[in-house]
Design a protein around this motif. Sequence first.
Motif, short mmCIF file in Angstrom:
data_model
loop_
_atom_site.label_atom_id
_atom_site.label_comp_id
_atom_site.label_asym_id
_atom_site.label_seq_id
_atom_site.Cartn_x
_atom_site.Cartn_y
_atom_site.Cartn_z
N ARG A 1 0.87 -1.67 -0.16
CA ARG A 1 0.25 0.12 -0.02
C ARG A 1 0.84 1.58 -0.50
N VAL B 1 -5.62 2.14 -3.40
CA VAL B 1 -4.94 1.73 -3.78
C VAL B 1 -4.04 0.63 -3.40
N GLN C 1 -4.90 6.97 -7.59
CA GLN C 1 -5.65 6.01 -7.80
C GLN C 1 -6.48 5.97 -6.51
N GLY C 2 -6.55 6.29 -5.12
CA GLY C 2 -7.65 5.97 -4.08
C GLY C 2 -8.04 7.46 -4.86
N VAL D 1 -10.87 7.07 -7.64
CA VAL D 1 -12.09 6.43 -7.06
C VAL D 1 -13.05 7.60 -6.71
N ARG E 1 -4.15 -6.09 -7.31
CA ARG E 1 -4.94 -4.77 -6.34
C ARG E 1 -5.86 -5.07 -5.39
N LEU F 1 -14.26 -0.51 -9.23
CA LEU F 1 -13.36 -1.02 -9.58
C LEU F 1 -12.61 -2.43 -10.11
N VAL G 1 -10.38 6.16 0.67
CA VAL G 1 -9.95 4.81 -1.00
C VAL G 1 -8.92 4.52 -0.75
N VAL H 1 -8.20 -2.72 -2.40
CA VAL H 1 -8.48 -1.35 -2.50
C VAL H 1 -9.18 -1.63 -1.07
#
Lengths: 74, 74
Positions: A9, A39, A18-19, A22, B41, B61, A37, B43
């Motif tokens: 992470r 990712v 990426q988080g 999203v 991945r 996702l 979030v 999340v």
Amino acid sequence: MISVRVLIRPKEGILDAQGKAVESALPALGFDGIEHVRVGRVVELRAEDDRSLEELCEKLLANPLIEDYEIEIL
Amino acid sequence: MISVRVLIRPKEGILDAQGKAVESALPALGFDGIEHVRVGRVVELRAEDDRSLEELCEKLLANPLIEDYEIEIL
């Protein structure tokens, strides 16, 4: 052989692009009440033993400057 | 709020390019006895409830054509 899962992470405080992507897509798709979030990556593998797993993470799977990793033996 | 972890992996039989790349890098770095590497991945998020999590995975996702997902409530 053992089954291993490594969770990788972004470190706290490091931008998680990426988080964020999203999170910004959620409202337009009608999802609410979802936050924080993050990712990362999951690597699953079979290994003969757990000896070199930490070194494997440091050298190949993760970038320890910007990522944390967690090794789970399944 | 609940803490949720979603694991997203390439479906069995779908080429996992990242997993193959890790596998081919192993010998040069001196790691042996490691096989079946699959990279996906992870999340992690906080949600008000678990109602829309499956829909979230299907729509945003994961790509259900080529990926499987697994929802874990932490």
